[in-house]
Design a protein around this motif. Structure first.
Motif, PDB file in Angstrom:
ATOM      1  N   ASN A  21       0.411  -2.858 -10.763  1.00 49.66           N
ATOM      2  CA  ASN A  21       0.812  -2.987  -9.358  1.00 49.66           C
ATOM      3  C   ASN A  21       2.131  -3.734  -9.216  1.00 49.66           C
ATOM      4  OD1 ASN A  21      -1.497  -1.655  -8.608  1.00 49.66           O
ATOM      5  ND2 ASN A  21      -2.558  -3.455  -7.809  1.00 49.66           N
ATOM      6  N   LEU A  22       2.289  -4.821  -9.959  1.00 47.07           N
ATOM      7  CA  LEU A  22       3.512  -5.613  -9.847  1.00 47.07           C
ATOM      8  C   LEU A  22       4.732  -4.833 -10.320  1.00 47.07           C
ATOM      9  CD1 LEU A  22       2.345  -9.170 -10.965  1.00 47.07           C
ATOM     10  CD2 LEU A  22       2.682  -8.292  -8.647  1.00 47.07           C
ATOM     11  N   ARG A  23       4.564  -4.022 -11.349  1.00 47.96           N
ATOM     12  CA  ARG A  23       5.692  -3.207 -11.814  1.00 47.96           C
ATOM     13  C   ARG A  23       6.102  -2.186 -10.747  1.00 47.96           C
ATOM     14  NH1 ARG A  23       7.133  -3.931 -16.986  1.00 47.96           N
ATOM     15  NH2 ARG A  23       5.687  -5.058 -18.347  1.00 47.96           N
TER      16      ARG A  23
ATOM     17  N   GLY B 100      -7.734  -7.873  -8.895  1.00 47.17           N
ATOM     18  CA  GLY B 100      -6.883  -6.838  -9.470  1.00 47.17           C
ATOM     19  C   GLY B 100      -5.644  -6.521  -8.667  1.00 47.17           C
ATOM     20  N   ARG B 101      -5.493  -7.134  -7.483  1.00 44.47           N
ATOM     21  CA  ARG B 101      -4.343  -6.792  -6.631  1.00 44.47           C
ATOM     22  C   ARG B 101      -3.019  -7.171  -7.266  1.00 44.47           C
ATOM     23  NH1 ARG B 101      -5.144 -11.099  -1.642  1.00 44.47           N
ATOM     24  NH2 ARG B 101      -5.187 -13.018  -2.874  1.00 44.47           N
ATOM     25  N   SER B 102      -3.048  -8.159  -8.178  1.00 47.97           N
ATOM     26  CA  SER B 102      -1.809  -8.579  -8.843  1.00 47.97           C
ATOM     27  C   SER B 102      -1.784  -8.101 -10.287  1.00 47.97           C
ATOM     28  CB  SER B 102      -1.668 -10.100  -8.778  1.00 47.97           C
ATOM     29  OG  SER B 102      -1.503 -10.533  -7.441  1.00 47.97           O
ATOM     30  N   SER B 103      -2.372  -6.929 -10.527  1.00 47.07           N
ATOM     31  CA  SER B 103      -2.360  -6.368 -11.881  1.00 47.07           C
ATOM     32  C   SER B 103      -0.930  -6.077 -12.305  1.00 47.07           C
ATOM     33  CB  SER B 103      -3.182  -5.077 -11.935  1.00 47.07           C
ATOM     34  OG  SER B 103      -2.531  -4.049 -11.199  1.00 47.07           O
ATOM     35  N   ASP B 104      -0.712  -5.996 -13.590  1.00 46.04           N
ATOM     36  CA  ASP B 104       0.633  -5.744 -14.101  1.00 46.04           C
ATOM     37  C   ASP B 104       1.145  -4.403 -13.604  1.00 46.04           C
ATOM     38  OD1 ASP B 104       2.736  -6.866 -15.920  1.00 46.04           O
ATOM     39  OD2 ASP B 104       2.449  -4.940 -16.930  1.00 46.04           O
TER      40      ASP B 104
ATOM     41  N   PRO C 107       0.814  -1.225   0.000  1.00 46.67           N
ATOM     42  CA  PRO C 107       0.000   0.000   0.000  1.00 46.67           C
ATOM     43  C   PRO C 107       0.846   1.273   0.000  1.00 46.67           C
ATOM     44  CG  PRO C 107      -0.929  -1.593   1.512  1.00 46.67           C
ATOM     45  CD  PRO C 107       0.411  -2.136   1.088  1.00 46.67           C
ATOM     46  N   LEU C 108       1.990   1.230   0.667  1.00 51.87           N
ATOM     47  CA  LEU C 108       2.880   2.388   0.707  1.00 51.87           C
ATOM     48  C   LEU C 108       3.414   2.707  -0.679  1.00 51.87           C
ATOM     49  CD1 LEU C 108       4.663   4.450   2.313  1.00 51.87           C
ATOM     50  CD2 LEU C 108       6.340   2.594   2.548  1.00 51.87           C
ATOM     51  N   TYR C 109       3.856   1.691  -1.395  1.00 51.85           N
ATOM     52  CA  TYR C 109       4.463   1.903  -2.710  1.00 51.85           C
ATOM     53  C   TYR C 109       3.424   2.297  -3.752  1.00 51.85           C
ATOM     54  CZ  TYR C 109       7.959  -0.710  -0.117  1.00 51.85           C
ATOM     55  OH  TYR C 109       8.829  -1.143   0.854  1.00 51.85           O
ATOM     56  N   LEU C 110       2.232   1.727  -3.659  1.00 49.29           N
ATOM     57  CA  LEU C 110       1.181   2.104  -4.603  1.00 49.29           C
ATOM     58  C   LEU C 110       0.713   3.529  -4.360  1.00 49.29           C
ATOM     59  CD1 LEU C 110       1.272  -0.884  -5.325  1.00 49.29           C
ATOM     60  CD2 LEU C 110      -1.225  -0.930  -5.249  1.00 49.29           C
TER      61      LEU C 110
ATOM     62  N   GLY D  91      13.063  -3.844  -5.615  1.00 47.68           N
ATOM     63  CA  GLY D  91      14.245  -4.366  -6.292  1.00 47.68           C
ATOM     64  C   GLY D  91      14.107  -5.825  -6.689  1.00 47.68           C
ATOM     65  N   GLN D  92      12.881  -6.360  -6.638  1.00 48.06           N
ATOM     66  CA  GLN D  92      12.659  -7.746  -7.026  1.00 48.06           C
ATOM     67  C   GLN D  92      12.363  -7.850  -8.525  1.00 48.06           C
ATOM     68  OE1 GLN D  92      13.214 -10.157  -4.911  1.00 48.06           O
ATOM     69  NE2 GLN D  92      13.574  -8.678  -3.271  1.00 48.06           N
ATOM     70  N   LYS D  93      12.624  -9.036  -9.079  1.00 44.30           N
ATOM     71  CA  LYS D  93      12.390  -9.249 -10.497  1.00 44.30           C
ATOM     72  C   LYS D  93      10.891  -9.403 -10.770  1.00 44.30           C
ATOM     73  CE  LYS D  93      16.856 -11.449 -11.392  1.00 44.30           C
ATOM     74  NZ  LYS D  93      17.551 -12.680 -11.872  1.00 44.30           N
ATOM     75  N   LEU D  94      10.457  -8.767 -11.838  1.00 46.26           N
ATOM     76  CA  LEU D  94       9.043  -8.760 -12.167  1.00 46.26           C
ATOM     77  C   LEU D  94       8.522 -10.173 -12.430  1.00 46.26           C
ATOM     78  CD1 LEU D  94       6.506  -7.091 -12.697  1.00 46.26           C
ATOM     79  CD2 LEU D  94       7.265  -6.803 -15.067  1.00 46.26           C
ATOM     80  N   ASP D  95       9.309 -11.008 -13.119  1.00 43.90           N
ATOM     81  CA  ASP D  95       8.821 -12.346 -13.436  1.00 43.90           C
ATOM     82  C   ASP D  95       8.652 -13.196 -12.183  1.00 43.90           C
ATOM     83  OD1 ASP D  95      11.551 -12.472 -13.000  1.00 43.90           O
ATOM     84  OD2 ASP D  95      11.891 -14.069 -14.456  1.00 43.90           O
ATOM     85  N   VAL D  96       9.487 -12.943 -11.148  1.00 40.47           N
ATOM     86  CA  VAL D  96       9.341 -13.665  -9.881  1.00 40.47           C
ATOM     87  C   VAL D  96       8.094 -13.192  -9.151  1.00 40.47           C
ATOM     88  CG1 VAL D  96      10.358 -14.100  -7.609  1.00 40.47           C
ATOM     89  CG2 VAL D  96      11.807 -14.107  -9.644  1.00 40.47           C
TER      90      VAL D  96
END
Length: 337
Positions: free
Chosen positions: A273-275, A267-271, A56-59, A282-287
């Motif tokens: 949001n994940l980006r 929708g919480r795992s929308s593209d 929530p902080l990052y979004l 600093g995590q990889k998007l595909d992971v």
């Protein structure tokens, strides 16, 4: 996409920044915080441990929810919450997004000036789980460990040790099988080092958060043996007492809740949001795409039951001093509004 200013400051630079600000008589002169160059935004300094737990902080930052509230949020990375909480108490930062430790309860019992103002990511209790008790695949394949009870006397890695937030999550996970922290050997291992420790036999198991769990399992290093019960949470947002009494604190939490609203439902795992999470942590998007998400209360209300259980778990492990913290005194009354 509007974004608040970000800082990659580590703990010591945070202190230096705070000192410089005070010496200059600059942005902290405003009673509501500090004004941005345009004079219309209030600066809120937030120390955080980069983790998807604090989505929530990052979004709220990336989607401009803080600026909608008239806030300019400065994010400063720290290694552990137990190091950063005193910064909030002293006013060197306004808020801390991190795990709760035994040190928080000990500190508040002795008069540390902070309040828990919001909850953050909680376990779903489902498999696959974002946080899991990962066991060496080598030990599973050899049938030396087949269930949680087989961990008696074995080494289990927890970032920060048994008194950290992970220590409580481990205690909650073990409790389902009738074990306590005293039944295992808790070893302090940094989260990024857990995979190597498991692969090389330095530890037998590790309580790891997402997305490190996913990486361990896909790498053939570990197998998820157990997961924390649904609702298990040991993280949240801590405010310094001085900041908690300001209108900016309510605005800050309102923006966080808007970020939490974007994490409800499918929708919480929308593209998008994940980006945002990939960039923030600093995590990889595909992971991250393969990692099951945590769950967040839409209002991010402090979970008083979890705080009570956490304090008791630390007490049972002999990690707390004589003082007993009344949970109602630990929680700030800012969950709504």
């Amino acid at each position: 996409m509007p974004r608040s200013r970000r800082s990659a400051l580590a703990l010591l630079p945070v202190l230096a920044l705070a000192a410089a600000s005070c010496q200059s008589g600059g942005d902290r002169s405003d009673p509501e915080g500090s004004a941005a160059s345009g004079g219309s935004l209030t600066t809120v300094r937030v120390a955080h441990v980069p983790s998807t737990l604090f989505a929530p902080l990052y979004l709220a930052d990336a989607k401009g929810y803080f600026k909608e509230q008239g806030l300019d949020v400065e994010l400063s990375k720290v290694k552990t919450g137990q190091d950063a909480v005193p910064l909030a108490a002293s006013g060197k930062v306004d808020a801390v997004a991190a795990g709760f430790s035994a040190g928080l309860f000990n500190g508040v019992a002795k008069g540390l000036g902070v309040k828990v103002a919001a909850s953050m990511g909680a376990s779903t209790g489902e498999r696959p789980s974002p946080t899991a008790l990962e066991v060496s695949k080598r030990l599973v394949d050899s049938k030396k460990i087949e269930n949680v009870d087989d961990l008696r006397g074995r080494k289990v890695a927890v970032a920060g040790g048994e008194g950290a937030a992970g220590g409580y999550q481990l205690a909650a996970t073990l409790r389902q099988s009738g074990l306590t922290l005293k039944d295992v050997q808790v070893v302090n291992v940094a989260i990024p080092d857990m995979r190597t420790a498991l692969a090389e036999g330095g530890v037998d198991a590790a309580l790891a958060p997402a997305p490190f769990t996913t990486a361990m399992e896909e790498g053939g290093v570990a197998v998820a043996l157990a997961v924390p019960p649904k609702g298990t949470s040991a993280t949240g947002v801590v405010l310094g007492n001085a900041f908690a009494g300001k209108p900016a604190a309510r605005k800050f939490l309102a923006a966080l809740r808007k970020g939490a609203a974007d994490l409800q439902g499918p929708g919480r795992s929308s593209d998008e949001n994940l980006r945002i999470l990939a960039e923030a942590t600093g995590q990889k998007l595909d992971v991250l795409r393969k990692t099951p998400p945590y769950q967040w209360d839409p209002q991010l209300k402090p979970d008083t039951a979890q705080l009570s259980h956490q304090q008791q778990a630390y007490r049972d492990a002999g990690l707390l001093d004589d003082g007993q913290v009344a949970i109602r005194d630990l929680v700030a009354g800012l969950a709504e509004g």
